[in-house]
Design a protein around this motif. Structure first.
Motif, PDB file in Angstrom:
ATOM      1  N   VAL A 138       6.981  47.428  51.158  1.00 31.07           N
ATOM      2  CA  VAL A 138       8.401  47.158  50.954  1.00 31.07           C
ATOM      3  C   VAL A 138       8.645  45.651  50.937  1.00 31.07           C
ATOM      4  CG1 VAL A 138      10.731  47.510  51.846  1.00 31.07           C
ATOM      5  CG2 VAL A 138       9.029  49.324  52.081  1.00 31.07           C
ATOM      6  N   THR A 139       9.291  45.177  49.879  1.00 35.10           N
ATOM      7  CA  THR A 139       9.732  43.790  49.770  1.00 35.10           C
ATOM      8  C   THR A 139      11.242  43.781  49.932  1.00 35.10           C
ATOM      9  OG1 THR A 139       7.919  43.303  48.247  1.00 35.10           O
ATOM     10  CG2 THR A 139       9.771  41.761  48.277  1.00 35.10           C
ATOM     11  N   VAL A 140      11.730  42.925  50.832  1.00 30.62           N
ATOM     12  CA  VAL A 140      13.162  42.828  51.111  1.00 30.62           C
ATOM     13  C   VAL A 140      13.552  41.357  50.934  1.00 30.62           C
ATOM     14  CG1 VAL A 140      14.981  43.296  52.780  1.00 30.62           C
ATOM     15  CG2 VAL A 140      12.915  44.706  52.793  1.00 30.62           C
ATOM     16  N   THR A 141      14.393  41.065  49.938  1.00 29.99           N
ATOM     17  CA  THR A 141      14.686  39.685  49.573  1.00 29.99           C
ATOM     18  C   THR A 141      16.195  39.443  49.466  1.00 29.99           C
ATOM     19  OG1 THR A 141      12.650  39.653  48.271  1.00 29.99           O
ATOM     20  CG2 THR A 141      14.224  37.881  47.862  1.00 29.99           C
ATOM     21  N   ASP A 142      16.679  38.443  50.207  1.00 28.02           N
ATOM     22  CA  ASP A 142      18.059  37.953  50.101  1.00 28.02           C
ATOM     23  C   ASP A 142      19.112  39.038  50.305  1.00 28.02           C
ATOM     24  OD1 ASP A 142      17.189  35.330  49.635  1.00 28.02           O
ATOM     25  OD2 ASP A 142      17.007  35.689  47.494  1.00 28.02           O
ATOM     26  N   ASN A 143      18.997  39.757  51.428  1.00 27.18           N
ATOM     27  CA  ASN A 143      19.947  40.811  51.779  1.00 27.18           C
ATOM     28  C   ASN A 143      20.577  40.517  53.131  1.00 27.18           C
ATOM     29  OD1 ASN A 143      19.401  42.996  49.653  1.00 27.18           O
ATOM     30  ND2 ASN A 143      17.368  42.436  50.360  1.00 27.18           N
ATOM     31  N   THR A 144      21.647  41.216  53.433  1.00 25.62           N
ATOM     32  CA  THR A 144      22.270  41.180  54.747  1.00 25.62           C
ATOM     33  C   THR A 144      22.041  42.544  55.395  1.00 25.62           C
ATOM     34  OG1 THR A 144      23.935  39.616  53.982  1.00 25.62           O
ATOM     35  CG2 THR A 144      24.429  40.834  56.003  1.00 25.62           C
ATOM     36  N   ILE A 145      21.367  42.540  56.549  1.00 27.13           N
ATOM     37  CA  ILE A 145      21.004  43.784  57.248  1.00 27.13           C
ATOM     38  C   ILE A 145      21.552  43.662  58.668  1.00 27.13           C
ATOM     39  CG2 ILE A 145      19.112  45.278  57.953  1.00 27.13           C
ATOM     40  CD1 ILE A 145      17.458  43.983  55.651  1.00 27.13           C
ATOM     41  N   VAL A 146      22.691  44.298  58.919  1.00 27.84           N
ATOM     42  CA  VAL A 146      23.409  44.081  60.179  1.00 27.84           C
ATOM     43  C   VAL A 146      23.982  45.376  60.753  1.00 27.84           C
ATOM     44  CG1 VAL A 146      24.029  41.695  59.588  1.00 27.84           C
ATOM     45  CG2 VAL A 146      25.571  43.547  58.966  1.00 27.84           C
ATOM     46  N   ASN A 147      24.178  45.348  62.060  1.00 31.01           N
ATOM     47  CA  ASN A 147      24.912  46.402  62.779  1.00 31.01           C
ATOM     48  C   ASN A 147      24.318  47.801  62.633  1.00 31.01           C
ATOM     49  OD1 ASN A 147      26.920  44.690  63.896  1.00 31.01           O
ATOM     50  ND2 ASN A 147      27.916  44.638  61.894  1.00 31.01           N
ATOM     51  N   ASN A 148      23.005  47.905  62.503  1.00 30.52           N
ATOM     52  CA  ASN A 148      22.362  49.219  62.497  1.00 30.52           C
ATOM     53  C   ASN A 148      22.058  49.605  63.947  1.00 30.52           C
ATOM     54  OD1 ASN A 148      21.986  49.700  59.500  1.00 30.52           O
ATOM     55  ND2 ASN A 148      21.168  47.636  59.772  1.00 30.52           N
ATOM     56  N   ASN A 149      22.110  50.885  64.268  1.00 29.40           N
ATOM     57  CA  ASN A 149      21.964  51.305  65.665  1.00 29.40           C
ATOM     58  C   ASN A 149      20.590  51.006  66.242  1.00 29.40           C
ATOM     59  OD1 ASN A 149      24.563  52.171  65.990  1.00 29.40           O
ATOM     60  ND2 ASN A 149      24.108  54.322  65.633  1.00 29.40           N
ATOM     61  N   TYR A 150      19.531  51.078  65.449  1.00 27.04           N
ATOM     62  CA  TYR A 150      18.196  50.788  65.952  1.00 27.04           C
ATOM     63  C   TYR A 150      17.762  49.415  65.444  1.00 27.04           C
ATOM     64  CZ  TYR A 150      17.960  55.824  67.167  1.00 27.04           C
ATOM     65  OH  TYR A 150      18.182  57.081  67.662  1.00 27.04           O
TER      66      TYR A 150
ATOM     67  N   GLY B 196       0.606  51.444  59.234  1.00 28.04           N
ATOM     68  CA  GLY B 196      -0.093  50.849  58.098  1.00 28.04           C
ATOM     69  C   GLY B 196       0.780  50.308  56.986  1.00 28.04           C
ATOM     70  N   SER B 197       2.053  50.186  57.206  1.00 29.62           N
ATOM     71  CA  SER B 197       2.954  49.690  56.164  1.00 29.62           C
ATOM     72  C   SER B 197       2.848  48.176  56.007  1.00 29.62           C
ATOM     73  CB  SER B 197       4.399  50.074  56.482  1.00 29.62           C
ATOM     74  OG  SER B 197       4.541  51.474  56.337  1.00 29.62           O
ATOM     75  N   THR B 198       3.276  47.690  54.856  1.00 31.71           N
ATOM     76  CA  THR B 198       3.302  46.262  54.556  1.00 31.71           C
ATOM     77  C   THR B 198       4.743  45.864  54.269  1.00 31.71           C
ATOM     78  OG1 THR B 198       1.081  46.358  53.608  1.00 31.71           O
ATOM     79  CG2 THR B 198       2.460  44.472  52.989  1.00 31.71           C
ATOM     80  N   LEU B 199       5.210  44.815  54.969  1.00 34.23           N
ATOM     81  CA  LEU B 199       6.561  44.297  54.775  1.00 34.23           C
ATOM     82  C   LEU B 199       6.483  42.858  54.279  1.00 34.23           C
ATOM     83  CD1 LEU B 199       8.146  45.395  58.183  1.00 34.23           C
ATOM     84  CD2 LEU B 199       8.401  46.546  55.971  1.00 34.23           C
ATOM     85  N   GLU B 200       7.272  42.537  53.278  1.00 36.14           N
ATOM     86  CA  GLU B 200       7.434  41.156  52.840  1.00 36.14           C
ATOM     87  C   GLU B 200       8.929  40.868  52.866  1.00 36.14           C
ATOM     88  OE1 GLU B 200       6.520  38.234  49.058  1.00 36.14           O
ATOM     89  OE2 GLU B 200       5.455  40.147  49.212  1.00 36.14           O
ATOM     90  N   LEU B 201       9.337  39.979  53.767  1.00 38.64           N
ATOM     91  CA  LEU B 201      10.753  39.685  53.983  1.00 38.64           C
ATOM     92  C   LEU B 201      11.024  38.225  53.641  1.00 38.64           C
ATOM     93  CD1 LEU B 201      11.000  41.394  57.500  1.00 38.64           C
ATOM     94  CD2 LEU B 201      11.339  42.444  55.266  1.00 38.64           C
ATOM     95  N   ARG B 202      11.980  37.980  52.720  1.00 37.96           N
ATOM     96  CA  ARG B 202      12.299  36.621  52.294  1.00 37.96           C
ATOM     97  C   ARG B 202      13.809  36.428  52.230  1.00 37.96           C
ATOM     98  NH1 ARG B 202       8.137  37.630  47.922  1.00 37.96           N
ATOM     99  NH2 ARG B 202       9.933  38.490  46.888  1.00 37.96           N
ATOM    100  N   GLY B 203      14.292  35.426  52.952  1.00 42.62           N
ATOM    101  CA  GLY B 203      15.670  34.979  52.800  1.00 42.62           C
ATOM    102  C   GLY B 203      16.736  35.943  53.275  1.00 42.62           C
ATOM    103  N   ASN B 204      16.429  36.814  54.202  1.00 44.58           N
ATOM    104  CA  ASN B 204      17.396  37.803  54.665  1.00 44.58           C
ATOM    105  C   ASN B 204      18.146  37.336  55.903  1.00 44.58           C
ATOM    106  OD1 ASN B 204      16.584  40.194  52.914  1.00 44.58           O
ATOM    107  ND2 ASN B 204      14.639  39.626  53.839  1.00 44.58           N
ATOM    108  N   GLU B 205      19.371  37.797  56.060  1.00 42.66           N
ATOM    109  CA  GLU B 205      20.079  37.678  57.331  1.00 42.66           C
ATOM    110  C   GLU B 205      19.967  39.039  57.999  1.00 42.66           C
ATOM    111  OE1 GLU B 205      24.253  36.642  59.552  1.00 42.66           O
ATOM    112  OE2 GLU B 205      24.299  37.007  57.387  1.00 42.66           O
ATOM    113  N   ILE B 206      19.400  39.050  59.222  1.00 43.26           N
ATOM    114  CA  ILE B 206      19.174  40.293  59.963  1.00 43.26           C
ATOM    115  C   ILE B 206      19.774  40.079  61.353  1.00 43.26           C
ATOM    116  CG2 ILE B 206      17.450  41.920  60.791  1.00 43.26           C
ATOM    117  CD1 ILE B 206      15.580  40.844  58.544  1.00 43.26           C
ATOM    118  N   ALA B 207      20.895  40.748  61.632  1.00 42.46           N
ATOM    119  CA  ALA B 207      21.647  40.402  62.843  1.00 42.46           C
ATOM    120  C   ALA B 207      22.418  41.586  63.410  1.00 42.46           C
ATOM    121  CB  ALA B 207      22.622  39.268  62.523  1.00 42.46           C
TER     122      ALA B 207
END
Length: 185
Positions: free
Chosen positions: A63-75, A83-94
């Motif tokens: 999963v590639t996650v680029t330039d998103n806002t990821i906020v207020n999720n319960n977990y 064994g998953s692969t994550l590539e995270l670029r430029g996200n706000e995670i709060a």
């Protein structure tokens, strides 16, 4: 808009591929679930207020996650495991109910240019044989409930963190738990 589903907002199963951009994904069980598949969660998504995780990658997902806002999720904002692969670029995670990003059970992760702040637990949690590489530009953290970067065991390693970088690079600005080790340790 992908809103108010009793199950997941978006779900990819074995061998599927998806590109998601410029969407609001909210008030679902999980915002996006990727199982043994590939997903590009491109720019402009607002992933928020889901009952579980914002993004869940499991069982060898990529999963590639680029330039998103990821906020207020319960977990967790983003959770990768098994064994998953994550590539995270430029996200706000709060403001997530657990950690901003959680990489568990042989997960591999690269993070660059993120702002990961005000999560109940950690900005980034890495454990059970997982690897995390921080790359430029700098990832910033602050206001998280516990250490910004937490490594849960001696089988876990990180790179791109002051004092733990193979090449001396430091691309993570935040507190680091003493359990974290570099790739050479």
């Amino acid at each position: 808009k992908i809103l108010d589903n009793g199950a997941h907002g978006i779900q990819l199963e074995t061998g599927s591929t998806a590109i998601v951009s410029n969407s609001e994904i909210a008030r679902n069980a999980n915002g996006v679930v990727v199982t043994a598949s590939r997903a590009s969660i491109g720019a402009g998504n607002q992933i928020h207020d889901n009952r579980e995780h914002g993004v869940l990658a499991q069982v060898d997902a990529t999963v590639t996650v680029t330039d998103n806002t990821i906020v207020n999720n319960n977990y967790n904002g983003v959770f990768g495991y098994s064994g998953s692969t994550l590539e995270l670029r430029g996200n706000e995670i709060a403001f997530n109910g657990q950690s901003g990003v959680y990489c568990r059970a042989f997960c591999k992760m690269q993070i660059a240019g993120a702002s990961i702040h005000h999560n109940a637990h950690h900005a980034v949690l890495v454990m059970f044989g997982s690897r995390s590489i921080f790359q430029p530009p700098m990832t910033t953290t602050g206001g998280n409930g516990w250490d910004d970067l937490w490594c849960g065991d001696s089988e876990t390693s990180v790179d791109g963190v002051d004092g733990l970088s193979v090449d001396g690079g430091d691309y993570f600005d935040g507190s680091v738990s003493p359990l974290c080790t570099g790739f050479n340790d």
